[in-house]
Design a protein around this motif. Structure first.
Motif, PDB file in Angstrom:
ATOM      1  N   ARG A  22       0.797  -1.372  -0.005  1.00 42.82           N
ATOM      2  CA  ARG A  22      -0.055   0.014   0.171  1.00 42.82           C
ATOM      3  C   ARG A  22       0.795   1.302  -0.025  1.00 42.82           C
ATOM      4  NH1 ARG A  22      -2.492  -3.982   2.669  1.00 42.82           N
ATOM      5  NH2 ARG A  22      -4.924  -4.068   2.367  1.00 42.82           N
ATOM      6  N   GLY A  23       2.140   1.175  -0.287  1.00 38.69           N
ATOM      7  CA  GLY A  23       2.960   2.298  -0.349  1.00 38.69           C
ATOM      8  C   GLY A  23       3.292   2.808   1.053  1.00 38.69           C
ATOM      9  N   LEU A  24       3.576   2.011   2.083  1.00 39.56           N
ATOM     10  CA  LEU A  24       3.998   2.659   3.302  1.00 39.56           C
ATOM     11  C   LEU A  24       5.463   1.957   3.478  1.00 39.56           C
ATOM     12  CD1 LEU A  24       0.705   2.295   4.199  1.00 39.56           C
ATOM     13  CD2 LEU A  24       1.806   4.085   5.688  1.00 39.56           C
ATOM     14  N   LEU A  25       6.385   2.747   3.487  1.00 43.55           N
ATOM     15  CA  LEU A  25       7.726   2.121   3.672  1.00 43.55           C
ATOM     16  C   LEU A  25       8.580   3.153   4.502  1.00 43.55           C
ATOM     17  CD1 LEU A  25       6.894   2.261   0.400  1.00 43.55           C
ATOM     18  CD2 LEU A  25       9.015   1.394   0.049  1.00 43.55           C
ATOM     19  N   ASP A  26       9.400   2.309   5.283  1.00 46.01           N
ATOM     20  CA  ASP A  26      10.471   3.092   6.338  1.00 46.01           C
ATOM     21  C   ASP A  26      11.623   3.596   5.335  1.00 46.01           C
ATOM     22  OD1 ASP A  26      11.564   0.758   6.177  1.00 46.01           O
ATOM     23  OD2 ASP A  26      11.419   0.202   8.183  1.00 46.01           O
ATOM     24  N   GLU A  27      12.901   4.143   6.108  1.00 48.54           N
ATOM     25  CA  GLU A  27      13.746   4.617   5.255  1.00 48.54           C
ATOM     26  C   GLU A  27      14.473   3.348   4.595  1.00 48.54           C
ATOM     27  OE1 GLU A  27      15.923   7.182   7.546  1.00 48.54           O
ATOM     28  OE2 GLU A  27      16.926   8.008   5.912  1.00 48.54           O
TER      29      GLU A  27
ATOM     30  N   ALA B  91      12.517   1.793   1.584  1.00 52.08           N
ATOM     31  CA  ALA B  91      12.505   2.743   0.602  1.00 52.08           C
ATOM     32  C   ALA B  91      13.763   2.461  -0.374  1.00 52.08           C
ATOM     33  CB  ALA B  91      12.238   4.235   1.158  1.00 52.08           C
ATOM     34  N   ARG B  92      15.049   2.514   0.587  1.00 54.75           N
ATOM     35  CA  ARG B  92      16.163   2.138   0.085  1.00 54.75           C
ATOM     36  C   ARG B  92      16.331   1.016  -0.760  1.00 54.75           C
ATOM     37  NH1 ARG B  92      19.066   4.242   4.248  1.00 54.75           N
ATOM     38  NH2 ARG B  92      19.255   2.109   5.087  1.00 54.75           N
ATOM     39  N   ARG B  93      15.920  -0.002  -0.037  1.00 52.93           N
ATOM     40  CA  ARG B  93      16.098  -1.439  -0.767  1.00 52.93           C
ATOM     41  C   ARG B  93      15.117  -1.429  -1.984  1.00 52.93           C
ATOM     42  NH1 ARG B  93      16.086  -5.751   2.604  1.00 52.93           N
ATOM     43  NH2 ARG B  93      14.632  -4.579   4.227  1.00 52.93           N
ATOM     44  N   HIS B  94      14.104  -0.824  -2.076  1.00 52.17           N
ATOM     45  CA  HIS B  94      13.129  -0.940  -3.166  1.00 52.17           C
ATOM     46  C   HIS B  94      13.358   0.081  -4.197  1.00 52.17           C
ATOM     47  CE1 HIS B  94      11.040  -4.492  -1.542  1.00 52.17           C
ATOM     48  NE2 HIS B  94      11.166  -3.895  -0.635  1.00 52.17           N
ATOM     49  N   GLY B  95      14.416   1.022  -4.011  1.00 53.20           N
ATOM     50  CA  GLY B  95      14.665   2.184  -4.784  1.00 53.20           C
ATOM     51  C   GLY B  95      13.607   3.175  -4.915  1.00 53.20           C
ATOM     52  N   LYS B  96      13.032   3.746  -3.953  1.00 55.55           N
ATOM     53  CA  LYS B  96      12.028   4.384  -3.971  1.00 55.55           C
ATOM     54  C   LYS B  96      12.354   5.786  -2.962  1.00 55.55           C
ATOM     55  CE  LYS B  96       8.802   1.697  -4.981  1.00 55.55           C
ATOM     56  NZ  LYS B  96       8.159   1.624  -6.375  1.00 55.55           N
ATOM     57  N   PRO B  97      11.906   6.822  -3.871  1.00 55.69           N
ATOM     58  CA  PRO B  97      12.609   8.432  -3.493  1.00 55.69           C
ATOM     59  C   PRO B  97      12.163   8.792  -2.092  1.00 55.69           C
ATOM     60  CG  PRO B  97      10.655   8.492  -5.218  1.00 55.69           C
ATOM     61  CD  PRO B  97      10.855   7.175  -4.974  1.00 55.69           C
ATOM     62  N   GLY B  98      11.323   8.266  -1.610  1.00 53.89           N
ATOM     63  CA  GLY B  98      10.918   8.794  -0.269  1.00 53.89           C
ATOM     64  C   GLY B  98      10.269   7.561   0.893  1.00 53.89           C
ATOM     65  N   HIS B  99      10.120   8.054   2.069  1.00 48.15           N
ATOM     66  CA  HIS B  99       9.432   7.046   2.913  1.00 48.15           C
ATOM     67  C   HIS B  99       8.643   7.837   3.747  1.00 48.15           C
ATOM     68  CE1 HIS B  99      12.576   8.956   5.431  1.00 48.15           C
ATOM     69  NE2 HIS B  99      11.916   8.271   6.446  1.00 48.15           N
TER      70      HIS B  99
END
Lengths: 121, 130
Positions: free
Chosen positions: B85-90, B93-101
């Motif tokens: 659902r797009g809820l990520l901690d830092e 976010a890093r692991r999945h290459g997302k720009p924010g958390h």
């Protein structure tokens, strides 16, 4: 409360009702993977989860039937379903996966009574 | 008694988290302890620190955080339900290459097994479904 260490998981979601059923089945698998004695009781709309012949590929969603078929490998051999919940939805024993066990109201009471812990989804 | 709560409804669109918070305060007000709150299904949205309701409405994320600060209650979030659902901690976010958390302590992303552990540890687990 019962002293038993059996975990009763109650599932009341039909397939393709969002991912409710999938996330409920995940709880079943995790319980079994943790080496707990898990009892699976499907109720209400959850009866449809046990229907055979569900085709995969409903719009953009994975089928949940393969997860149901997998439960046996996790030592969840019996899938309990109140007979009334099946018949009022037009489902007979022939429509349901082979390890379904249709139970009457008294047996449902027994499942709750004998469970040490209960999770309802 | 030692309690835990299972919250499965999203903030604002479901009554579940609001009721769970009221129950939490009633519990601790009567001298019970609230060990953990586990967020599953749409309940994981409670963990987003980006929740920005109008100023005259309760900020559920902040109320959960306050519960942690005053009662020491653990705030566990199912990681599989959260990532989906797009809820990520830092770290995620890093692991999945997302720009924010949008998840940070005291909320903690953890496995569904944690729910079973919490249930074993506590006298009562109360579910707030959506």
């Amino acid at each position: 409360m019962s002293q038993s260490d059996t975990l009763l998981i109650v599932i009341r979601s039909a397939p393709h009702d969002g991912i409710r059923l999938r996330e409920s089945l995940d709880a079943l698998l995790v319980g079994a993977a943790f080496g707990q004695s898990v009892v699976a009781l499907f109720m209400g709309q959850g009866a449809f989860a046990l229907k055979t012949g569900q085709s995969p590929g409903a719009p953009g969603q994975k089928s949940t039937l393969p997860m149901i078929d997998m439960l046996e490998m996790y030592d969840i051999e019996t899938l309990y379903l109140p007979e009334e919940d099946a018949t009022c939805r037009g489902l007979g024993a022939d429509d349901l996966v082979a390890n379904t066990r249709l139970v009457d109201a008294g047996e449902v009471q027994g499942l709750f009574r004998d469970a040490g812990r209960i999770l309802t989804f | 008694m030692r309690y835990a709560l299972l919250v499965m409804g999203a903030p604002y669109s479901s009554q579940a988290p609001h009721s769970a918070l009221r129950f939490a305060h009633a519990l601790t007000g009567q001298g019970h302890s609230l060990d953990s709150v586990f967020f599953y299904r749409d309940g994981v949205h409670n963990a987003s620190f980006l929740l920005t309701p109008p100023q005259d409405e309760a900020n559920l994320h902040d109320l959960w955080q306050e519960l942690h600060e005053t009662q020491g209650t653990r705030l566990d979030v199912c990681i599989a339900a959260a990532l989906r659902r797009g809820l990520l901690d830092e770290a995620e976010a890093r692991r999945h290459g997302k720009p924010g958390h949008n998840v940070a302590a005291p909320f903690e992303l953890t496995g569904l097994g944690q729910l079973l552990t919490v249930q074993q540890r506590c006298d009562r687990l109360i579910t707030f479904a959506a």
